[in-house]
Design an enzyme around this catalytic site. Structure first.
Site, short mmCIF file in Angstrom:
data_model
loop_
_atom_site.label_atom_id
_atom_site.label_comp_id
_atom_site.label_asym_id
_atom_site.label_seq_id
_atom_site.Cartn_x
_atom_site.Cartn_y
_atom_site.Cartn_z
N ASP A 55 0.82 -1.22 0.00
CA ASP A 55 0.00 0.00 0.00
C ASP A 55 0.85 1.27 0.00
OD1 ASP A 55 -2.41 -1.22 -0.16
OD2 ASP A 55 -2.95 -1.01 1.95
N HIS A 280 7.49 11.07 15.24
CA HIS A 280 6.95 12.29 14.63
C HIS A 280 7.03 13.49 15.57
CE1 HIS A 280 5.75 9.72 11.50
NE2 HIS A 280 4.51 9.50 11.82
N ARG A 415 -0.21 25.09 12.18
CA ARG A 415 -1.06 23.95 11.83
C ARG A 415 -0.40 23.18 10.68
NH1 ARG A 415 -6.03 25.79 9.35
NH2 ARG A 415 -6.64 26.65 11.35
N ARG A 508 -13.01 13.71 22.74
CA ARG A 508 -11.76 14.48 22.83
C ARG A 508 -10.66 13.72 23.54
NH1 ARG A 508 -11.97 19.84 21.50
NH2 ARG A 508 -14.03 20.71 21.07
#
Length: 531
Positions: A55, A280, A415, A508
């Site tokens: 993939d 990350h 962002r 959340r």
């Protein structure tokens, strides 16, 4: 045309520092590239995607290579080979690859023609990942296409980590370039802990030098992450504020609004801390917090990142909150629990959510909480950095702000995805005769400012690997420093079988993450009416 293959002009004495182009964008004069980086007619690059039927190869690697070709970023002479265990012809590979290729939204001319030209350079060789003979056969095919030129070879290992070493051994001993460079891109995970990571590094270095190993973390190729150092080091207003004196806390937030969705078997072996936090988010933290490097050279940047990682205070299990999503019905739709995934054990304690409070014990950041949280099956999808500044001392407008000073704090938000943007929250007077304050955003929304489509992270990283640019790839000592922080906590969580806090799918996340933030007088920036 891609900047990497353009002939660039040297700076002349009478050149101005910058030229204003259309829309007010600055063009900084270029310098002459070293001779070895300029594309030569007598050299070629052979790119072998190991695990070509998977993939990742289909969805990311081949489309990224085509985008680079479409933009004119690949060398004049290049060949792409797919290598996997599946039996497939060249034509079948091209059919498979063609289904995932797209052209830039802002450049669609000659799209079909470019695709045909690209696919003509794609070939396939079936083979086992541990077969010297199969890699020798691949080597023979590569030489036919290289046609006597100086041959450079790039291998992209898009395969499970348990067969990395077999593939590296075979590629290194049977299919290395005879008269050019050989480089290998390795996908995460880079082990499960300090011990397994070190063992993987030792095994890789039996067959490769460190400068041949390109450990890829695709988040480092994101446009806003790469812009982080530009924002800080080329804008006078930010660098003086980038310290404990003005910054109250920093938050690194990663959220996905979907669950494991078929990846449960893989994910259950790693969990969210290993999958997202340790690589990350930790890499972004290092880029954010590092000191000014001597230069933009890859080694200078990576040296500063390592210094930050080695300055981290040991992480305590008390400063970590884990969670796991449970089934939830919303709007008449029932969303599954993590353990409803058939590939996940019913009694799994693997966290799908984690929050942590980290500290850097150096002069710049002493006492500043660096909060991270990452989770699956949350209420929205986002990846962002939030920098909350200190309250204004002796603020003349406190009576207009009210008792909740956090509502009036300045906040810089970067962002990363989706809808890439940089915005700064400031306090502003609402027009009118009275004195009423409002919180407003100074907003740079990339889609509105720049017409050009933002390249995928894999495009940037593949191009860097071809050009030998290593600053966005992870060095072995960076990896060691990252694992040394997280391994003790992971070991304690697993040995003590700490129960994760369950949270509904689409919520959340665990309430415990808010208690963790409150312990350090922090409020998560992505919670509230203004995000």
């Amino acid at each position: 045309m891609c900047a990497s293959t353009k002939k660039v002009s040297p700076v002349k004495a009478d050149d101005g520092p910058a030229t204003i182009l259309k829309d007010g964008i600055l063009s900084i004069p270029s310098v002459t590239l070293p001779e070895e980086t300029i594309d030569k007619q007598n050299s070629t690059v052979s790119i072998t995607v190991v695990g070509a039927s998977g993939d990742l190869a289909k969805k990311k690697i081949f489309p990224a290579l085509f985008a680079l070709y479409y933009e004119g970023c690949l060398p004049n002479h290049f060949t792409i080979f797919g290598y996997a265990r599946s039996k497939m012809s060249d034509a079948e590979l091209r059919t498979m690859v063609s289904k995932t290729l797209t052209c830039r939204i802002d450049q669609r001319e000659n799209c079909g023609e470019k695709m045909e030209q690209f696919l003509e350079r794609c070939f396939y060789h079936p083979g086992q990942y541990d077969s010297q003979q199969n890699f020798l056969e691949l080597d023979k095919k590569l030489k036919e296409h290289e046609d006597g030129r100086v041959a450079n070879r790039l291998f992209y290992l898009s395969i499970p980590p348990n067969i990395f070493i077999d593939a590296v051994k075979c590629a290194s001993t049977s299919a290395s370039a005879a008269n050019g460079w050989t480089r290998v891109i390795v996908e995460k995970p880079f082990g499960r802990d300090s011990e397994s990571s070190a063992a993987l590094t030792r095994s890789l270095k039996q067959y490769l030098d460190e400068d041949q190993i390109f450990r890829i973390d695709h988040y480092l190729g994101k446009e806003l992450v790469e812009n982080l150092s530009v924002l800080r080091f080329s804008n006078l207003i930010f660098e003086p504020l980038w310290s404990r004196q003005y910054i109250r806390n920093v938050q690194f937030i990663f959220a996905e609004d979907f669950g494991t969705e078929g990846r449960g078997g893989y994910f259950d072996n790693y969990g969210i801390i290993r999958d997202i936090m340790q690589n990350h988010l930790f890499q972004i933290l290092a880029l954010f917090a590092m000191e000014t490097p001597v230069s933009l050279d890859a080694e200078d940047i990576r040296n500063e990142k390592v210094k930050v990682l080695r300055s981290m205070r040991p992480l305590r299990v008390e400063d970590v909150v884990t969670g796991q999503y449970k089934s939830h019905t919303r709007g008449g739709v029932k969303y599954p629990a993590y353990t409803d995934d058939k590939t996940v054990p019913n009694d799994s304690l693997t966290p799908t959510f984690a929050a942590a409070a980290l500290f850097i014990d150096n002069a710049r950041w002493d006492g500043v909480p660096f909060l991270m949280k990452a989770g699956k099956a949350l209420h929205d999808r986002r990846a962002e950095i939030r920098v909350q500044f200190r309250h204004v001392p002796g603020n003349l407008y406190n009576k207009n702000i009210g008792t909740d000073l956090d509502e009036a704090t300045n906040e810089l938000v970067i962002r990363v995805q989706p809808d890439e943007a940089i915005y700064l929250k400031i306090n502003n007077k609402v027009p009118g005769l009275g004195m009423r304050l409002d919180r407003s955003n100074l907003n740079l929304l990339y889609a509105a400012r720049y017409a050009k489509e933002i390249p995928d992270a894999y495009e940037r990283l593949l191009l860097d690997a071809i050009e030998g640019e290593r600053r966005l790839f992870i060095r072995s000592d960076e990896l060691d420093a990252a694992w040394s922080l997280f391994t003790p906590v992971l070991k304690e969580l697993e040995e003590k079988k700490v129960l994760p806090e369950y949270y509904p799918y689409g919520s959340r996340g665990p309430v415990g993450s808010h208690y963790l933030a409150a312990r350090y007088k922090v409020r998560w920036g992505d919670v509230g009416s203004e995000q």
